[in-house]
Design a protein around this motif. Structure first.
Motif, PDB file in Angstrom:
ATOM      1  N   LEU A 127       0.828  -1.209   0.000  1.00 41.59           N
ATOM      2  CA  LEU A 127       0.000   0.000   0.000  1.00 41.59           C
ATOM      3  C   LEU A 127       0.860   1.256   0.000  1.00 41.59           C
ATOM      4  N   MET A 128       1.927   1.241   0.794  1.00 40.94           N
ATOM      5  CA  MET A 128       2.787   2.424   0.860  1.00 40.94           C
ATOM      6  C   MET A 128       3.462   2.686  -0.483  1.00 40.94           C
ATOM      7  N   ASN A 129       3.953   1.614  -1.127  1.00 38.93           N
ATOM      8  CA  ASN A 129       4.671   1.785  -2.386  1.00 38.93           C
ATOM      9  C   ASN A 129       3.772   2.377  -3.471  1.00 38.93           C
ATOM     10  N   ILE A 130       2.524   1.969  -3.501  1.00 37.93           N
ATOM     11  CA  ILE A 130       1.605   2.448  -4.536  1.00 37.93           C
ATOM     12  C   ILE A 130       1.017   3.803  -4.188  1.00 37.93           C
ATOM     13  N   HIS A 131       0.534   3.940  -2.959  1.00 43.21           N
ATOM     14  CA  HIS A 131      -0.275   5.114  -2.613  1.00 43.21           C
ATOM     15  C   HIS A 131       0.532   6.310  -2.106  1.00 43.21           C
ATOM     16  N   LYS A 133       4.661   6.322  -1.560  1.00 41.61           N
ATOM     17  CA  LYS A 133       6.002   6.415  -2.157  1.00 41.61           C
ATOM     18  C   LYS A 133       5.914   6.607  -3.661  1.00 41.61           C
ATOM     19  N   GLY A 134       5.025   5.863  -4.317  1.00 40.88           N
ATOM     20  CA  GLY A 134       4.883   5.998  -5.758  1.00 40.88           C
ATOM     21  C   GLY A 134       4.418   7.377  -6.169  1.00 40.88           C
ATOM     22  N   VAL A 135       3.436   7.919  -5.454  1.00 40.83           N
ATOM     23  CA  VAL A 135       2.934   9.265  -5.758  1.00 40.83           C
ATOM     24  C   VAL A 135       4.047  10.298  -5.562  1.00 40.83           C
ATOM     25  N   PHE A 136       4.794  10.161  -4.473  1.00 42.37           N
ATOM     26  CA  PHE A 136       5.865  11.103  -4.170  1.00 42.37           C
ATOM     27  C   PHE A 136       6.895  11.129  -5.303  1.00 42.37           C
ATOM     28  N   PHE A 137       7.430   9.955  -5.654  1.00 43.29           N
ATOM     29  CA  PHE A 137       8.567   9.929  -6.575  1.00 43.29           C
ATOM     30  C   PHE A 137       8.161  10.005  -8.043  1.00 43.29           C
ATOM     31  N   LEU A 138       6.962   9.546  -8.397  1.00 38.53           N
ATOM     32  CA  LEU A 138       6.526   9.739  -9.779  1.00 38.53           C
ATOM     33  C   LEU A 138       6.299  11.224 -10.042  1.00 38.53           C
ATOM     34  N   THR A 139       5.659  11.907  -9.111  1.00 37.33           N
ATOM     35  CA  THR A 139       5.466  13.349  -9.263  1.00 37.33           C
ATOM     36  C   THR A 139       6.812  14.057  -9.370  1.00 37.33           C
ATOM     37  N   VAL A 153      -3.730  16.833  -9.395  1.00 38.32           N
ATOM     38  CA  VAL A 153      -4.769  16.336  -8.491  1.00 38.32           C
ATOM     39  C   VAL A 153      -4.330  14.982  -7.967  1.00 38.32           C
ATOM     40  N   ASN A 154      -4.243  14.859  -6.652  1.00 40.60           N
ATOM     41  CA  ASN A 154      -3.949  13.590  -6.010  1.00 40.60           C
ATOM     42  C   ASN A 154      -5.237  12.980  -5.480  1.00 40.60           C
ATOM     43  N   LEU A 155      -5.311  11.675  -5.470  1.00 40.02           N
ATOM     44  CA  LEU A 155      -6.502  10.985  -4.972  1.00 40.02           C
ATOM     45  C   LEU A 155      -6.262  10.491  -3.557  1.00 40.02           C
ATOM     46  N   GLU A 178      -2.450  13.435   1.657  1.00 38.93           N
ATOM     47  CA  GLU A 178      -3.062  14.740   1.919  1.00 38.93           C
ATOM     48  C   GLU A 178      -2.038  15.731   2.458  1.00 38.93           C
ATOM     49  N   VAL A 179      -1.156  15.286   3.336  1.00 35.44           N
ATOM     50  CA  VAL A 179      -0.089  16.166   3.826  1.00 35.44           C
ATOM     51  C   VAL A 179       0.873  16.508   2.689  1.00 35.44           C
ATOM     52  N   LEU A 180       1.242  15.504   1.900  1.00 35.83           N
ATOM     53  CA  LEU A 180       2.135  15.733   0.769  1.00 35.83           C
ATOM     54  C   LEU A 180       1.552  16.770  -0.192  1.00 35.83           C
ATOM     55  N   THR A 181       0.252  16.725  -0.405  1.00 32.52           N
ATOM     56  CA  THR A 181      -0.393  17.672  -1.312  1.00 32.52           C
ATOM     57  C   THR A 181      -0.161  19.110  -0.877  1.00 32.52           C
TER      58      THR A 181
END
Length: 265
Positions: A127-131, A133-139, A153-155, A178-181
């Motif tokens: 879950l962490m890798n997809i939701h 870590k993945g969001v952080f580093f892909l962005t 827009v993040n989900l 949400e914090v990352l956003t």
């Protein structure tokens, strides 16, 4: 006798905006892609392993007059991100004659329903890798591909606000998003890039095995907990995402927008 010729100058058409939607071959991502296509925005969508669904989504977008391409990507594997960006640039050059995007929707995700006591470390890491870590580093990898003045827009999920047994790990990742956003909104603001998070409530999709859609008792129970008296439909989310990206919303940034019909107010 002198004559003045009337000349007309054709104004070049503005280039179409392009959005990248992860997990855009199905569910809420696909619905958002279709809403964007209707608004005149082209789409690059990613899919995990179902190339047939991805091709179907591309065909639907093209039938609406838009342009689209599907690229395979596992958003839980950061080691693939650099090569993905290379493939993305190639696809943008081939399809649009450019190498940049206007919008990013970090949508790809999975659900694991287990009690806190039963959640394994492997469940947590997946879950962490997809939701998160993945969001952080892909962005991060996509920042050079994003145009100034773009939008992200993040989900997230309503489960980051209200608590239901079985979603502790999933909701913790969404809380992190949400914090990352907010941090992204702060750091990307100088480039004119707005960043917001959309938090759906219970929606009739195949997410989580389609329980909300397919189990009438669950559907009725959730509907009874919402101010609007029903569960959500994919159009409720896809339409909102399209509005955030294509509408006059550039001044909205760093915000959590819950789309749950007023669930558990």
């Amino acid at each position: 006798m002198s004559m003045t010729a009337n000349t007309t100058t054709d104004t070049p058409a503005r280039p179409r905006k392009i959005a990248l939607i992860t997990g855009g071959s199905r569910g809420l991502g696909r619905n958002a892609a279709l809403h964007l296509a209707r608004a005149g925005i082209d789409v690059v969508l990613t899919y995990l392993n179902n190339a047939e669904d991805a091709a179907g989504a591309v065909a639907e977008i093209r039938a609406l007059g838009g342009q689209a391409v599907a690229l395979q990507l596992d958003t839980g594997k950061t080691a693939e991100f650099d090569s993905f960006v290379i493939r993305l640039r190639d696809a943008l050059r081939t399809g649009w004659g450019r190498e940049t995007l206007d919008f990013l929707v970090n949508n790809a995700g999975i659900g694991i329903h287990k009690s806190f006591a039963e959640t394994t470390e492997d469940d947590f890491d997946l879950l962490m890798n997809i939701h998160l870590k993945g969001v952080f580093f892909l962005t991060q990898r996509l920042l050079p591909v994003m145009n100034d003045g773009g939008r992200i827009v993040n989900l997230s999920s309503g489960l980051a606000r209200f608590s239901m047994p079985g979603f502790a790990a999933y909701a913790a990742m969404k809380g992190g998003v949400e914090v990352l956003t907010r941090y992204l909104a702060k750091e990307l603001g100088p480039r004119g890039i707005s960043v917001n998070v959309v938090a759906p409530g219970a929606i009739e999709t195949d997410f989580g095995g389609g329980a909300v859609r397919d189990i009438p008792e669950m559907n009725r129970a959730i509907a009874a907990q919402t101010a609007m008296g029903r569960v959500g439909m994919p159009d409720d989310i896809g339409g909102a995402i399209a509005t955030l990206l294509g509408g006059e919303t550039q001044w909205i940034t760093g915000q959590r927008i819950e789309i749950s019909g007023g669930m558990l107010l």
